[in-house]
Design an enzyme around this catalytic site. Structure first.
Site, PDB file in Angstrom:
ATOM      1  N   ASP A 172       0.584  -1.114   0.056  1.00  0.00           N
ATOM      2  CA  ASP A 172       0.506  -0.359   0.183  1.00  0.00           C
ATOM      3  C   ASP A 172       0.897   1.342  -0.629  1.00  0.00           C
ATOM      4  O   ASP A 172       0.443   2.160  -0.208  1.00  0.00           O
ATOM      5  CB  ASP A 172      -1.306  -0.052   1.332  1.00  0.00           C
ATOM      6  CG  ASP A 172      -2.736   0.584   1.213  1.00  0.00           C
ATOM      7  OD1 ASP A 172      -2.299   0.403  -0.180  1.00  0.00           O
ATOM      8  OD2 ASP A 172      -2.935   1.071   2.205  1.00  0.00           O
ATOM      9  N   HIS A 272      -5.290  -5.545   0.276  1.00  0.00           N
ATOM     10  CA  HIS A 272      -5.510  -4.906  -0.675  1.00  0.00           C
ATOM     11  C   HIS A 272      -4.661  -4.022  -0.849  1.00  0.00           C
ATOM     12  O   HIS A 272      -3.562  -4.006  -1.846  1.00  0.00           O
ATOM     13  CB  HIS A 272      -5.828  -3.465   0.567  1.00  0.00           C
ATOM     14  CG  HIS A 272      -5.889  -1.576   0.227  1.00  0.00           C
ATOM     15  ND1 HIS A 272      -7.099  -1.237  -0.748  1.00  0.00           N
ATOM     16  CD2 HIS A 272      -4.993  -1.205   1.382  1.00  0.00           C
ATOM     17  CE1 HIS A 272      -6.892   0.340  -0.876  1.00  0.00           C
ATOM     18  NE2 HIS A 272      -5.523   0.033   0.220  1.00  0.00           N
TER      19      HIS A 272
HETATM   20 ZN   LIG Z   1      -4.539   1.547   0.139  1.00  0.00          ZN
END
Ligand SMILES: [Zn+2]
Length: 367
Positions: A172, A272
């Site tokens: 991320d 994610h």
């Molecule tokens: Zn993110």
């Protein structure tokens, strides 16, 4: 008018054993805390949280989070917190419960405290909640009027969590610099609707530099369950630098491609940050970034264990129909891909996804 805006949490507390200072940190927020977290997160932290709050005469009401940050769960938690007479909300755990806690606090107009037990996303710092459908498909961004009042980041807890979470957080955080840079080039607005500052842009760059320098060492330490100085730096990069970086500099193709990939059921088992890592590679291809930079990212991803191919994020059969479905989602109005410094069409995203997959496959074959 070119107005610049930078937003950030009000207070950031990090270190081994930080959870024991929770009561001291929250005592000005009121006498009753409504605490929500996943089953595992609460099992690990409930005793320490209760004890620390009690030392400062704060009562605790706990409610287990059901797993999805969707409208029905937010409403359920809000009703429970209201019934409990909560003065403030504490969200304990990973990205989804953190986002749900922020949304509940916003709807109740109460302070929110974030206690991340993993460093898997940059959700803890932001004034943004990602809302999914009950089935786990990306629905919308919920922009909150303010950032969390307090973060308490206990690095001893995070270092003991499965390493895949920390690595996913690096995925991320990997996108932050490239998305910030693209937004700066296109003069796209950041999440609070202003232009980026030199501060936010340089924090985004610092985030990338720390990943390259300390990512592998941090991964190896967390595999042994210990928080070395490298782990401290990576937790700060994943949480604080990436959080301020993305929010105050803006998101672009990498996250839009992540959001698009969620339409494929088979990607739901990857985290994610893992999908964002592949999205970053596709972002670099879409923007035609230098080959040396693409190789630097490929090298980093493979050293820490982040995916660089579609198969690695669960898409073992990437048919043209599926990839076009993703590309069309990526390019829907309002998606972050439109922050790129040039107009982006579904065909361009389709090409970039296949292009990134080909580069990733070739890189893995060479190793
Ligand atoms: Zn993110």
């Amino acid at each position: 008018m070119s107005i610049k805006i930078l937003i950030s949490p009000s207070r950031y507390v990090q270190g081994p054993g930080a959870i024991h200072s929770l009561g001291e940190q929250v005592k000005t927020f009121g006498q009753k805390a409504f605490i929500t977290g996943g089953k595992t997160a609460l099992k690990e932290t409930r005793g320490d949280i209760e004890k620390s709050l009690k030392e400062h005469n704060v009562d605790s009401v706990f409610e287990v989070f059901r797993g999805e940050c969707c409208d029905s769960e937010i409403e359920r938690l809000k009703a429970a917190a209201t019934a409990a007479g909560a003065d403030f909300i504490v969200a304990v755990g990973g990205g989804k419960v953190i986002d749900a806690g922020k949304a509940v606090a916003c709807l109740m107009n109460k302070p929110v405290v974030i206690v991340p037990t993993i460093a898997a996303t940059d959700a803890p710092c932001s004034a943004l909640a990602v809302i999914y459908t009950e089935e786990g498909v990306f629905d919308r961004y919920f922009i909150l009027p303010q950032n969390p009042n307090l973060l308490v980041v206990d690095t001893a807890i995070i270092a003991k969590a499965p390493v895949r979470f920390l690595v996913s957080g690096m995925g991320d955080a990997l996108a932050t610099w490239f998305e910030a840079d693209s937004c700066a080039k296109s003069a796209a607005k950041n999440i609070p609707g202003g232009y980026t500052t030199v501060t936010a842009l340089n924090l985004a760059r610092l985030c990338y530099d720390i990943l390259l320098e300390y990512g592998e060492a941090a991964k190896l330490a967390v595999e042994r369950g210990v928080a070395t100085p490298a782990v401290e730096k990576i937790i700060e990069a994943n949480t604080l630098l990436s959080g301020i970086g993305f929010e105050s500099s803006g998101l672009a193709a990498a996250h839009a491609i992540h959001d698009g990939l969620t339409v494929l059921e088979e990607t739901h088992h990857s985290y994610h940050g893992e999908k964002v890592a592949f999205g970053t590679l596709a972002h670099l291809v879409l923007e035609d970034r230098p080959w040396a930079e693409i190789n630097e990212v490929l090298d980093f991803c493979t050293r820490v264990g982040l995916p660089v191919t579609l198969a690695q994020i669960g898409v073992t059969d990437p048919t043209p129909e599926k990839i076009m479905r993703v590309a069309e989602k990526v390019c829907e109005p309002g998606m972050m891909v439109h922050n790129m410094p040039f107009p982006v069409t579904p065909q361009m995203v389709y090409n970039a996804i296949y292009g990134a997959d080909a580069i990733g496959k070739a890189y893995l074959a060479k190793r």
